[in-house]
Design a protein around this motif. Structure first.
Motif, short mmCIF file in Angstrom:
data_model
loop_
_atom_site.label_atom_id
_atom_site.label_comp_id
_atom_site.label_asym_id
_atom_site.label_seq_id
_atom_site.Cartn_x
_atom_site.Cartn_y
_atom_site.Cartn_z
N UNK A 49 0.84 -1.20 0.00
CA UNK A 49 0.00 0.00 0.00
C UNK A 49 0.87 1.24 0.00
N UNK A 50 0.52 2.17 -0.87
CA UNK A 50 1.13 3.49 -0.90
C UNK A 50 0.32 4.35 0.05
N UNK A 51 0.97 4.92 1.06
CA UNK A 51 0.22 5.69 2.05
C UNK A 51 0.66 7.16 2.12
N UNK A 52 1.57 7.56 1.23
CA UNK A 52 2.05 8.94 1.24
C UNK A 52 1.76 9.59 -0.11
N UNK A 53 1.12 10.73 -0.08
CA UNK A 53 0.79 11.45 -1.32
C UNK A 53 2.01 12.28 -1.76
N UNK A 54 2.93 11.58 -2.43
CA UNK A 54 4.17 12.22 -2.83
C UNK A 54 4.47 12.04 -4.32
N UNK A 55 3.55 11.42 -5.07
CA UNK A 55 3.77 11.19 -6.48
C UNK A 55 4.60 9.96 -6.79
N UNK A 56 5.04 9.24 -5.77
CA UNK A 56 5.83 8.03 -5.96
C UNK A 56 4.94 6.80 -5.78
N UNK A 57 5.37 5.68 -6.29
CA UNK A 57 4.64 4.42 -6.08
C UNK A 57 5.33 3.62 -4.98
N UNK A 58 4.56 2.81 -4.28
CA UNK A 58 5.12 1.89 -3.30
C UNK A 58 5.36 0.56 -3.99
N UNK B 183 0.62 1.34 -7.83
CA UNK B 183 0.87 2.51 -8.67
C UNK B 183 -0.37 3.36 -8.91
N UNK B 184 -1.45 3.08 -8.19
CA UNK B 184 -2.70 3.80 -8.46
C UNK B 184 -3.01 4.89 -7.43
N UNK B 185 -1.99 5.43 -6.81
CA UNK B 185 -2.19 6.54 -5.89
C UNK B 185 -2.18 6.10 -4.43
N UNK B 186 -2.10 7.11 -3.57
CA UNK B 186 -1.99 6.86 -2.13
C UNK B 186 -3.36 6.76 -1.47
N UNK B 187 -3.36 6.11 -0.32
CA UNK B 187 -4.53 6.05 0.57
C UNK B 187 -5.77 5.44 -0.08
N UNK B 188 -5.59 4.40 -0.88
CA UNK B 188 -6.77 3.75 -1.48
C UNK B 188 -6.72 2.23 -1.33
N UNK B 189 -6.11 1.77 -0.25
CA UNK B 189 -6.08 0.33 0.01
C UNK B 189 -4.85 -0.35 -0.57
N UNK B 190 -4.89 -1.66 -0.47
CA UNK B 190 -3.74 -2.48 -0.89
C UNK B 190 -3.87 -2.94 -2.34
N UNK B 191 -2.72 -3.15 -2.95
CA UNK B 191 -2.62 -3.87 -4.22
C UNK B 191 -2.10 -5.26 -3.88
N UNK B 192 -2.73 -6.29 -4.44
CA UNK B 192 -2.35 -7.68 -4.17
C UNK B 192 -1.65 -8.28 -5.38
N UNK B 193 -0.62 -9.06 -5.13
CA UNK B 193 0.09 -9.80 -6.16
C UNK B 193 0.21 -11.25 -5.71
N UNK B 194 0.18 -12.15 -6.67
CA UNK B 194 0.27 -13.57 -6.38
C UNK B 194 1.49 -14.12 -7.09
#
Length: 136
Positions: free
Chosen positions: A61-70, A88-99
């Motif tokens: 999860x990206x949690x900082x609005x800095x223009x960077x991706x987590x 890569x879809x912005x901060x503060x909008x939940x987790x991205x899951x990968x398998x």
């Protein structure tokens, strides 16, 4: 009438014995997969993430609005395995899951970095968390 009474007595006896067995031995437990998670520091400025040994899943999860991706960087010890999971879809909008499918029963590490673009330079790096791909 006598047979009915005798049959009821037999059913009651079997029921009582079954109930006693459950009390002594406990109810039958069902085998369940052990899910172990290894997580980075919560609320770190570069983001946060976890590795789940059951299914080799990663969340970031990206949690900082800095223009960077987590980006979660996964490394498996004793192999050349390296995986990345990008939020890569912005901060503060939940987790991205990968398998992923990684080699089992190996030491592994997860680190969250804040990156400028998919292949750009890392701007911040979090602490490295060590675990095991099989959940030890």
């Amino acid at each position: 009438m006598r047979r009915t009474a005798k049959r009821c007595l037999n059913i009651a006896t079997v029921g009582a014995i079954s109930a006693a067995a459950i009390l002594v031995m406990g109810p039958q437990a069902h085998a369940a997969a052990k899910i172990t998670e290894f997580c980075t520091q919560p609320f770190a400025p570069e983001g946060m993430g976890c590795f789940y040994s059951d299914g080799d899943r990663v969340r970031v999860a990206d949690i900082t609005r800095d223009g960077l991706r987590a980006v979660a960087e996964i490394r498996v010890g004793g192999t050349n395995e390296y995986r990345e999971c990008h939020d890569s879809n912005g901060a503060d909008n939940g987790y991205t899951w990968c398998n992923f499918n990684v080699t089992e029963n190996r030491a592994m590490s997860i680190q969250i970095v804040a990156r400028n673009g998919a292949n750009g330079p890392n701007k911040m790096q979090g602490v490295i968390v060590f675990g095991n791909t099989s959940g030890r």
